[in-house]
Design an enzyme around this catalytic site. Structure first.
Site, PDB file in Angstrom:
ATOM      1  N   GLU A 176     -30.264 -28.879  -8.890  1.00 54.94           N
ATOM      2  CA  GLU A 176     -28.863 -27.886  -8.703  1.00 54.94           C
ATOM      3  C   GLU A 176     -28.950 -27.114  -7.456  1.00 54.94           C
ATOM      4  O   GLU A 176     -30.053 -26.798  -7.036  1.00 54.94           O
ATOM      5  CB  GLU A 176     -29.098 -26.838  -9.967  1.00 54.94           C
ATOM      6  CG  GLU A 176     -28.786 -27.069 -11.261  1.00 54.94           C
ATOM      7  CD  GLU A 176     -28.930 -25.877 -12.118  1.00 54.94           C
ATOM      8  OE1 GLU A 176     -29.056 -26.145 -13.325  1.00 54.94           O
ATOM      9  OE2 GLU A 176     -28.759 -24.798 -11.738  1.00 54.94           O
ATOM     10  N   GLU A 230     -17.448 -22.031 -14.966  1.00 57.28           N
ATOM     11  CA  GLU A 230     -17.967 -21.538 -16.555  1.00 57.28           C
ATOM     12  C   GLU A 230     -17.544 -20.085 -16.868  1.00 57.28           C
ATOM     13  O   GLU A 230     -18.096 -19.158 -16.939  1.00 57.28           O
ATOM     14  CB  GLU A 230     -19.610 -21.939 -16.570  1.00 57.28           C
ATOM     15  CG  GLU A 230     -20.006 -23.100 -16.338  1.00 57.28           C
ATOM     16  CD  GLU A 230     -21.625 -22.869 -16.253  1.00 57.28           C
ATOM     17  OE1 GLU A 230     -22.361 -23.531 -17.348  1.00 57.28           O
ATOM     18  OE2 GLU A 230     -22.198 -22.519 -15.322  1.00 57.28           O
ATOM     19  N   LYS A 233     -19.135 -18.021 -19.247  1.00 59.36           N
ATOM     20  CA  LYS A 233     -20.836 -17.603 -19.227  1.00 59.36           C
ATOM     21  C   LYS A 233     -20.901 -16.288 -18.975  1.00 59.36           C
ATOM     22  O   LYS A 233     -20.181 -15.642 -18.112  1.00 59.36           O
ATOM     23  CB  LYS A 233     -21.195 -18.349 -18.160  1.00 59.36           C
ATOM     24  CG  LYS A 233     -22.747 -18.506 -17.814  1.00 59.36           C
ATOM     25  CD  LYS A 233     -23.163 -19.611 -16.635  1.00 59.36           C
ATOM     26  CE  LYS A 233     -24.418 -19.625 -16.484  1.00 59.36           C
ATOM     27  NZ  LYS A 233     -24.937 -20.445 -15.404  1.00 59.36           N
ATOM     28  N   GLU A 239     -22.093 -15.755 -11.566  1.00 57.39           N
ATOM     29  CA  GLU A 239     -22.666 -16.684 -12.711  1.00 57.39           C
ATOM     30  C   GLU A 239     -21.345 -17.746 -13.128  1.00 57.39           C
ATOM     31  O   GLU A 239     -21.361 -18.954 -13.688  1.00 57.39           O
ATOM     32  CB  GLU A 239     -23.060 -16.248 -13.728  1.00 57.39           C
ATOM     33  CG  GLU A 239     -24.676 -15.561 -13.316  1.00 57.39           C
ATOM     34  CD  GLU A 239     -25.531 -16.807 -13.087  1.00 57.39           C
ATOM     35  OE1 GLU A 239     -25.576 -17.845 -13.824  1.00 57.39           O
ATOM     36  OE2 GLU A 239     -26.362 -16.801 -11.969  1.00 57.39           O
TER      37      GLU A 239
END
Length: 290
Positions: A176, A230, A233, A239
């Site tokens: 990642e 996302e 999330k 994030e």
């Protein structure tokens, strides 16, 4: 998965065997060691062994690697890179895990984020160093190696820790890395411009097909996090905003890819068109060792 080999076999049949030859690896959990759930530490190795055993019984172990992704929280003293070692409180779990992965021919998988390191200490870190931009970089006095970008330094810190643990020849793969395009008020570096710069320059870095200062012959391999924002999330705004694309498939910022129609968003497979880049879709992820 750790306590029941039959569960591991069923999972491999349903999530790996059915999709071959489209999968090259299985990630057992994500950032387990060094995470907050200490109960998972002891289950990780057993899960890896059972998944690998199932792959072997199905004749897939030569094509599908088994590993687990680690955050930088498994390290201590990571600056300069040559000083990096594994944290003492996880050594009893890390070394047997590394031994098993070494015997299985698996890499050390690292989630490396210059974005997070910069956000933790923006007063001391040159943002150009984090973004692969022109900078004076850093000098490691022990190895006398120069680093012109933070990602190379993070990878070499992992190599130093592996060497200290006795695994000199294990490969490090970045599973990642990325940069947030939007953040909260205290996340000023999370902008579309910085995210575009980081991922565009990452493409250029990978296209060089070269290694790091410590391991010049080990071509850097990396997965970009993430394909999509996302939007559900929890946590800080950043994030939810690491994606190259929005949840509906439209482009979040331009690094050279066209936006997708919503109908095709679920089937996207991205490749940076260089041999050192690993396609997003080829790792099956087992999110919990249980």
């Amino acid at each position: 998965m750790s306590s029941n080999a039959s569960n591991a076999m069923s999972w491999v049949k349903d999530n790996v065997q059915k999709f071959m030859p489209g999968i090259c690896g299985v990630a057992i959990g994500n950032e387990v060691l060094g995470g907050s759930d200490v109960e998972l530490y002891g289950a990780l190795l057993g899960a890896a062994k059972n998944i690998h055993s199932a792959l072997s019984q199905l004749g897939l172990s030569d094509a599908v690697q088994v590993s687990t992704a680690h955050s930088q929280n498994v390290f201590s003293n990571s600056y300069p890179p040559s000083s990096c070692v594994f944290r003492e409180n996880i050594a009893q779990y890390m070394k047997p895990l590394l031994q098993f992965f070494w015997e299985a021919g698996s890499p050390f998988c690292l989630n490396a984020y210059p974005f997070l390191d910069y956000m933790n200490d923006p007063a001391s870190i040159d943002i150009n160093y984090a973004l692969f931009q022109k900078t004076k970089g850093i000098f490691d006095p022990k190895t006398e190696l120069h680093y012109d970008n933070m990602l190379d330094a993070q990878i070499d810190a992992a190599y130093a820790a592996l060497e200290d643990a006795g695994f000199n020849k294990m490969e490090v793969i970045v599973t990642e890395t990325g940069w947030a395009s939007k953040g909260d008020g205290n996340e000023a570096a999370a902008t579309p411009e910085n995210a575009r710069t980081y991922n565009f320059n990452l493409r250029k870095r990978l296209a060089k097909k070269k290694g790091t200062p410590r391991r010049p012959k080990n071509v850097v391999k990396a997965y970009v996090f993430a394909t999509f924002n996302e939007n559900l999330k929890p946590g800080p705004t950043s994030e939810r905003n690491f994606g190259l694309f929005k949840p509906d498939g439209s482009i979040a910022y331009d690094v050279g890819y066209k936006g997708l129609k919503t109908s095709s968003a679920d089937s996207i497979v991205l490749s940076l068109k260089v041999n050192t880049y690993l396609p997003f879709s080829r790792f099956a992820s087992l999110h919990s060792p249980y």
